[in-house]
Design a protein around this motif. Sequence first.
Motif, PDB file in Angstrom:
ATOM      1  N   THR A   1       0.826  -1.222   0.000  1.00  0.00           N
ATOM      2  CA  THR A   1       0.000   0.000   0.000  1.00  0.00           C
ATOM      3  C   THR A   1       0.857   1.267   0.000  1.00  0.00           C
ATOM      4  O   THR A   1       0.343   2.356  -0.209  1.00  0.00           O
ATOM      5  CB  THR A   1      -0.946   0.050   1.219  1.00  0.00           C
TER       6      THR A   1
ATOM      7  N   THR B   1      -6.285 -11.376  -6.355  1.00  0.00           N
ATOM      8  CA  THR B   1      -5.593 -10.086  -6.206  1.00  0.00           C
ATOM      9  C   THR B   1      -4.067 -10.214  -6.133  1.00  0.00           C
ATOM     10  O   THR B   1      -3.371  -9.205  -6.144  1.00  0.00           O
ATOM     11  CB  THR B   1      -6.094  -9.337  -4.956  1.00  0.00           C
TER      12      THR B   1
ATOM     13  N   ARG C   1       1.346   1.217  -4.074  1.00  0.00           N
ATOM     14  CA  ARG C   1       0.129   1.291  -4.897  1.00  0.00           C
ATOM     15  C   ARG C   1      -1.021   1.850  -4.062  1.00  0.00           C
ATOM     16  O   ARG C   1      -0.972   1.817  -2.832  1.00  0.00           O
ATOM     17  CB  ARG C   1      -0.244  -0.114  -5.408  1.00  0.00           C
ATOM     18  N   SER C   2      -2.063   2.305  -4.745  1.00  0.00           N
ATOM     19  CA  SER C   2      -3.190   2.943  -4.047  1.00  0.00           C
ATOM     20  C   SER C   2      -4.354   1.969  -3.908  1.00  0.00           C
ATOM     21  O   SER C   2      -4.684   1.247  -4.851  1.00  0.00           O
ATOM     22  CB  SER C   2      -3.658   4.164  -4.837  1.00  0.00           C
TER      23      SER C   2
ATOM     24  N   ARG D   1       1.588  -8.617  -6.469  1.00  0.00           N
ATOM     25  CA  ARG D   1       0.433  -7.713  -6.420  1.00  0.00           C
ATOM     26  C   ARG D   1       0.765  -6.308  -6.923  1.00  0.00           C
ATOM     27  O   ARG D   1      -0.057  -5.659  -7.583  1.00  0.00           O
ATOM     28  CB  ARG D   1      -0.112  -7.639  -4.978  1.00  0.00           C
ATOM     29  N   HIS D   2       1.962  -5.826  -6.644  1.00  0.00           N
ATOM     30  CA  HIS D   2       2.319  -4.450  -7.034  1.00  0.00           C
ATOM     31  C   HIS D   2       2.344  -4.280  -8.557  1.00  0.00           C
ATOM     32  O   HIS D   2       2.240  -3.169  -9.053  1.00  0.00           O
ATOM     33  CB  HIS D   2       3.712  -4.094  -6.492  1.00  0.00           C
ATOM     34  N   ALA D   3       2.471  -5.394  -9.294  1.00  0.00           N
ATOM     35  CA  ALA D   3       2.585  -5.321 -10.761  1.00  0.00           C
ATOM     36  C   ALA D   3       1.233  -5.456 -11.461  1.00  0.00           C
ATOM     37  O   ALA D   3       1.171  -5.375 -12.690  1.00  0.00           O
ATOM     38  CB  ALA D   3       3.534  -6.414 -11.256  1.00  0.00           C
ATOM     39  N   MET D   4       0.180  -5.680 -10.676  1.00  0.00           N
ATOM     40  CA  MET D   4      -1.119  -6.007 -11.288  1.00  0.00           C
ATOM     41  C   MET D   4      -2.005  -4.792 -11.524  1.00  0.00           C
ATOM     42  O   MET D   4      -1.946  -3.831 -10.782  1.00  0.00           O
ATOM     43  CB  MET D   4      -1.856  -7.018 -10.394  1.00  0.00           C
ATOM     44  N   CYS D   5      -2.815  -4.889 -12.586  1.00  0.00           N
ATOM     45  CA  CYS D   5      -3.868  -3.898 -12.848  1.00  0.00           C
ATOM     46  C   CYS D   5      -5.159  -4.684 -13.104  1.00  0.00           C
ATOM     47  O   CYS D   5      -5.131  -5.704 -13.783  1.00  0.00           O
ATOM     48  CB  CYS D   5      -3.553  -3.064 -14.084  1.00  0.00           C
ATOM     49  N   PRO D   6      -6.294  -4.201 -12.607  1.00  0.00           N
ATOM     50  CA  PRO D   6      -7.565  -4.887 -12.905  1.00  0.00           C
ATOM     51  C   PRO D   6      -7.826  -4.881 -14.398  1.00  0.00           C
ATOM     52  O   PRO D   6      -7.475  -3.920 -15.080  1.00  0.00           O
ATOM     53  CB  PRO D   6      -8.618  -4.039 -12.168  1.00  0.00           C
ATOM     54  N   ARG D   7      -8.417  -5.963 -14.891  1.00  0.00           N
ATOM     55  CA  ARG D   7      -8.705  -6.034 -16.328  1.00  0.00           C
ATOM     56  C   ARG D   7     -10.192  -6.286 -16.555  1.00  0.00           C
ATOM     57  O   ARG D   7     -10.826  -6.903 -15.723  1.00  0.00           O
ATOM     58  CB  ARG D   7      -7.919  -7.166 -16.985  1.00  0.00           C
TER      59      ARG D   7
END
Length: 264
Positions: free
Chosen positions: A149, A220, A152-153, A258-264
């Motif tokens: 956190t 996640t 990332r936000s 997790r820090h590398a992920m974006c929702p798709r």
Amino acid sequence: MFCGNMFTDKVVLITGASSGIGAETALEFAKLNASLVITGRNQENLSKIANQCEDNSPAKHKPLVVVADMTNENDVKRIIDETIKKFQKLDVLVNNAGVLESGTIETTSLAQYDRVMNMNVRSPYHLTTLAVPYLLQTKGNIVNVSSVTGLRSFPNVLAYCMSKSALDQFTRCVALELAPKGVRVNAVNPGVITTGLHKKGEGSMNDEQYEAFIKKCAETHALGRPGDAKEVASVIIFLASEGASNITGATLPVDGGRHAMCPR
């Protein structure tokens, strides 16, 4: 991975060592023969961890236990005073103590903001200022326990996200300030770790919510699961070791991707 006596003659101070990542880190350092100082608020838990550390230690070192509240300035000073009184030096500081509370811009009270910032930012700031003179003498190092956190936000943990972002910037700034003097400063940034942290503090989860939350980690976290405390402890030990002698100012995710992920 680590040699059994690699922290012989090294004094390691770990805050928030009565449970979770702090406790696991203490146990792992003990296996490597470190002389430990463990602090926390829970006397009973600390004593239990101290006994386990002694059992783990090749030289049967018993940790110095300091019961302390990190938001109490006198307690923070006492941690350093007792460490130096017993060991005359300090080699590694692990700023692990922290608190997680939920809340949005609409629901976070100023009292909650102050609680989280005092514990997660002001306390390690204060302890580090007191520890640095001794770390300079030993050319020691600092490992801060931050969070994904900070990188990332995320909604609904506003004060917590802000506090960990501040801790990451603190890590980088202090790393630059102390690098010319031979002291390294790094942070680990865990994702969800199964320590039960989410069930403590204001706005915390009940058992049912926590179970659903852990289940959702399959989506996640890229590796499809939450992490465990030992996985974070091993990275803290790496950063504190000679193996990381050319690493400073790093904020290292230990978060299953997790820090590398974006929702798709």
